[in-house]
Design a protein around this motif. Structure first.
Motif, PDB file in Angstrom:
ATOM      1  N   ARG A 172       0.846  -1.205   0.000  1.00 52.92           N
ATOM      2  CA  ARG A 172       0.000   0.000   0.000  1.00 52.92           C
ATOM      3  C   ARG A 172       0.873   1.244   0.000  1.00 52.92           C
ATOM      4  O   ARG A 172       0.631   2.201  -0.753  1.00 52.92           O
ATOM      5  CB  ARG A 172      -0.892  -0.021   1.235  1.00 52.92           C
ATOM      6  N   ASP A 173       1.922   1.261   0.825  1.00 56.69           N
ATOM      7  CA  ASP A 173       2.789   2.440   0.916  1.00 56.69           C
ATOM      8  C   ASP A 173       3.617   2.627  -0.348  1.00 56.69           C
ATOM      9  O   ASP A 173       3.867   3.766  -0.774  1.00 56.69           O
ATOM     10  CB  ASP A 173       3.704   2.312   2.137  1.00 56.69           C
ATOM     11  N   ILE A 174       4.051   1.531  -0.953  1.00 54.40           N
ATOM     12  CA  ILE A 174       4.834   1.639  -2.191  1.00 54.40           C
ATOM     13  C   ILE A 174       3.973   2.211  -3.311  1.00 54.40           C
ATOM     14  O   ILE A 174       4.386   3.127  -4.036  1.00 54.40           O
ATOM     15  CB  ILE A 174       5.409   0.268  -2.583  1.00 54.40           C
ATOM     16  N   VAL A 175       2.781   1.687  -3.468  1.00 55.72           N
ATOM     17  CA  VAL A 175       1.880   2.159  -4.526  1.00 55.72           C
ATOM     18  C   VAL A 175       1.520   3.625  -4.304  1.00 55.72           C
ATOM     19  O   VAL A 175       1.458   4.421  -5.251  1.00 55.72           O
ATOM     20  CB  VAL A 175       0.625   1.274  -4.590  1.00 55.72           C
ATOM     21  N   ALA A 176       1.309   4.020  -3.044  1.00 52.38           N
ATOM     22  CA  ALA A 176       0.990   5.420  -2.745  1.00 52.38           C
ATOM     23  C   ALA A 176       2.147   6.332  -3.103  1.00 52.38           C
ATOM     24  O   ALA A 176       1.947   7.466  -3.569  1.00 52.38           O
ATOM     25  CB  ALA A 176       0.628   5.568  -1.264  1.00 52.38           C
ATOM     26  N   ALA A 177       3.373   5.868  -2.915  1.00 55.80           N
ATOM     27  CA  ALA A 177       4.540   6.690  -3.230  1.00 55.80           C
ATOM     28  C   ALA A 177       4.700   6.910  -4.727  1.00 55.80           C
ATOM     29  O   ALA A 177       5.169   7.967  -5.168  1.00 55.80           O
ATOM     30  CB  ALA A 177       5.799   6.037  -2.659  1.00 55.80           C
ATOM     31  N   ILE A 178       4.309   5.917  -5.525  1.00 53.47           N
ATOM     32  CA  ILE A 178       4.467   6.001  -6.978  1.00 53.47           C
ATOM     33  C   ILE A 178       3.349   6.812  -7.621  1.00 53.47           C
ATOM     34  O   ILE A 178       3.493   7.307  -8.747  1.00 53.47           O
ATOM     35  CB  ILE A 178       4.551   4.577  -7.560  1.00 53.47           C
ATOM     36  N   ALA A 179       2.247   7.000  -6.923  1.00 55.12           N
ATOM     37  CA  ALA A 179       1.113   7.732  -7.479  1.00 55.12           C
ATOM     38  C   ALA A 179       1.520   9.151  -7.879  1.00 55.12           C
ATOM     39  O   ALA A 179       2.294   9.804  -7.164  1.00 55.12           O
ATOM     40  CB  ALA A 179      -0.023   7.788  -6.467  1.00 55.12           C
ATOM     41  N   PRO A 180       1.036   9.648  -9.008  1.00 56.61           N
ATOM     42  CA  PRO A 180       1.341  11.022  -9.412  1.00 56.61           C
ATOM     43  C   PRO A 180       0.950  12.016  -8.312  1.00 56.61           C
ATOM     44  O   PRO A 180      -0.126  11.890  -7.715  1.00 56.61           O
ATOM     45  CB  PRO A 180       0.498  11.231 -10.669  1.00 56.61           C
ATOM     46  N   GLY A 181       1.821  12.967  -8.040  1.00 55.37           N
ATOM     47  CA  GLY A 181       1.532  13.992  -7.043  1.00 55.37           C
ATOM     48  C   GLY A 181       1.683  13.533  -5.609  1.00 55.37           C
ATOM     49  O   GLY A 181       1.224  14.218  -4.686  1.00 55.37           O
TER      50      GLY A 181
END
Length: 387
Positions: free
Chosen positions: A165-174
């Motif tokens: 969850r944290d990795i995907v959130a970090a890669i999200a634009p913005g």
């Protein structure tokens, strides 16, 4: 069985194909987009490939890359564990090394369908019995299933889900600096956990990937580790969106839900039709590395292209009567998992996870929502929210 959605209130169409991803009903807009199969959207600064022909041409073109050649890793992620992970994923790279690693990934994913189905059913029942909300269940299920298939012990799966969850959130634009920092920490931890898994062996996807990479030869061990984590990365939001959009379908059409509850053999066809009609990955991007021509248009190096799967899947040249939702549709064709050298090899696993989730919910769930409360903000993943 075929189903036709009930008419809803008249609403303003989305402003562009990126805004369409989270629109309550973007499909009339996508149908109109097919009238301009490959065109330049000046406001977005992108070429838009909407038709099946244009989409496959872009995805097959050697001039079109998954990342800008000058920017293999998004600048905010550079210099940290998330950036290192991102830069080694086969889905984010091109070239000969990518081709070898992609073959290893595809070989590792060639596991018996009944093995995947049994694990997916086991994890789905456990999560539903734990009383997770739909919003929590959607991302948790693909993480628990893929984590278990990789070889992680059951008591490790919740941590795996949280870290991803944290990795995907970090890669999200913005993403905020705080989210990126948490993502770096989570990525470092996931790499360490996965390295341990690869070293200790076991009977799972991690071992299969390691063995396939050894057969290919010349693949950096760090790439093997990153792509083992990449199985989770690729499954999370897309898997959550697929399960969520299938829940939306069953909530909107009680007759279809009752039929599926009575005959679970309908579920695989239903999931495939959701993948076609309301796909979790609505679009993807490609970046032109050299001057080229595609679909009768001259493109220049540096151009960017938005490939709109959600429109192409409903192209009448790909599927007859494309706006009709039919779980028994013969000769169904879809581009949701891509095309060409970057086509996703995890289609069967993704579908099996969604089928298992629906199966468990049909056994345990009674308060099916008629419609979602909205959609998670995203430029490409259509994931409903129910809370």
């Amino acid at each position: 069985m075929a189903a036709t959605p009930a008419e809803g209130p008249i609403m303003q169409p989305p402003s562009d194909p990126v805004a369409a991803v989270t629109h309550p009903d973007p499909y009339p807009y996508y149908a109109a987009l097919l009238q301009r199969p490959f065109h330049r959207d000046g406001a977005l600064g992108l070429w838009v490939a909407a038709s099946a022909e244009a989409a496959t041409a872009v995805l097959a073109s050697p001039a079109c890359r998954v990342r800008p050649p000058s920017e293999p890793v998004p600048p905010p992620l550079r210099g940290g564990a998330v950036g290192d992970l991102f830069g080694r994923l086969v889905r984010m790279t091109d070239g000969d090394a990518q081709a070898r690693a992609k073959r290893a990934v595809a070989a590792a994913l060639d596991i018996p369908a009944d093995t995947v189905a049994a694990e997916a059913r086991r994890r789905a029942m456990a999560l539903v019995d734990d009383g997770l909300s739909l919003d929590a269940l959607m991302p948790a299920l693909p993480m628990h299933v893929v984590g278990a298939l990789l070889g992680f012990a059951p008591d490790r799966l919740s941590e795996v889900a949280d870290r991803m969850r944290d990795i995907v959130a970090a890669i999200a634009p913005g993403a905020s600096p705080e989210a990126i920092g948490a993502g770096h920490e989570a990525a470092a931890r996931m790499v360490a956990l996965t390295e341990d898994l690869l070293e200790t062996g076991g009977d799972g996807l991690a071992r299969y990937l390691r063995d396939a990479a050894e057969r290919e030869g010349g693949i950096d061990p760090a790439v093997v580790t990153a792509n083992a984590v990449g199985f989770l990365f690729q499954a999370r939001d897309a898997g959550a969106g697929l399960l969520g959009n299938a829940i939306v379908t069953l909530g909107a059409w009680p007759e279809l839900r009752r039929a599926a509850a009575a005959d679970r053999t309908l579920l695989p066809g239903l999931v495939q039709e959701v993948l076609r009609c309301d796909p979790p990955a609505q679009n993807t991007r490609r970046f032109v590395a050299e001057d080229t021509g595609i679909a009768g248009q001259a493109l220049r190096a540096g151009d960017a292209i938005l490939v709109v799967f959600a429109a192409a899947n409903r192209d009448p040249t790909l599927n007859r009567d494309p706006d009709r939702f039919d779980p028994a549709r013969p000769e169904r064709r879809l581009l949701t998992f891509g095309h060409g050298r970057h086509a996703c090899p995890g289609e069967e696993i993704a579908a099996a996870i969604a089928v298992a989730g629906l199966d468990a919910l049909l056994d345990r769930f009674t308060a099916w929502p008629e419609r979602p409360a909205g959609y998670k903000p995203s430029p490409n993943i259509r994931m409903p929210r129910f809370a």
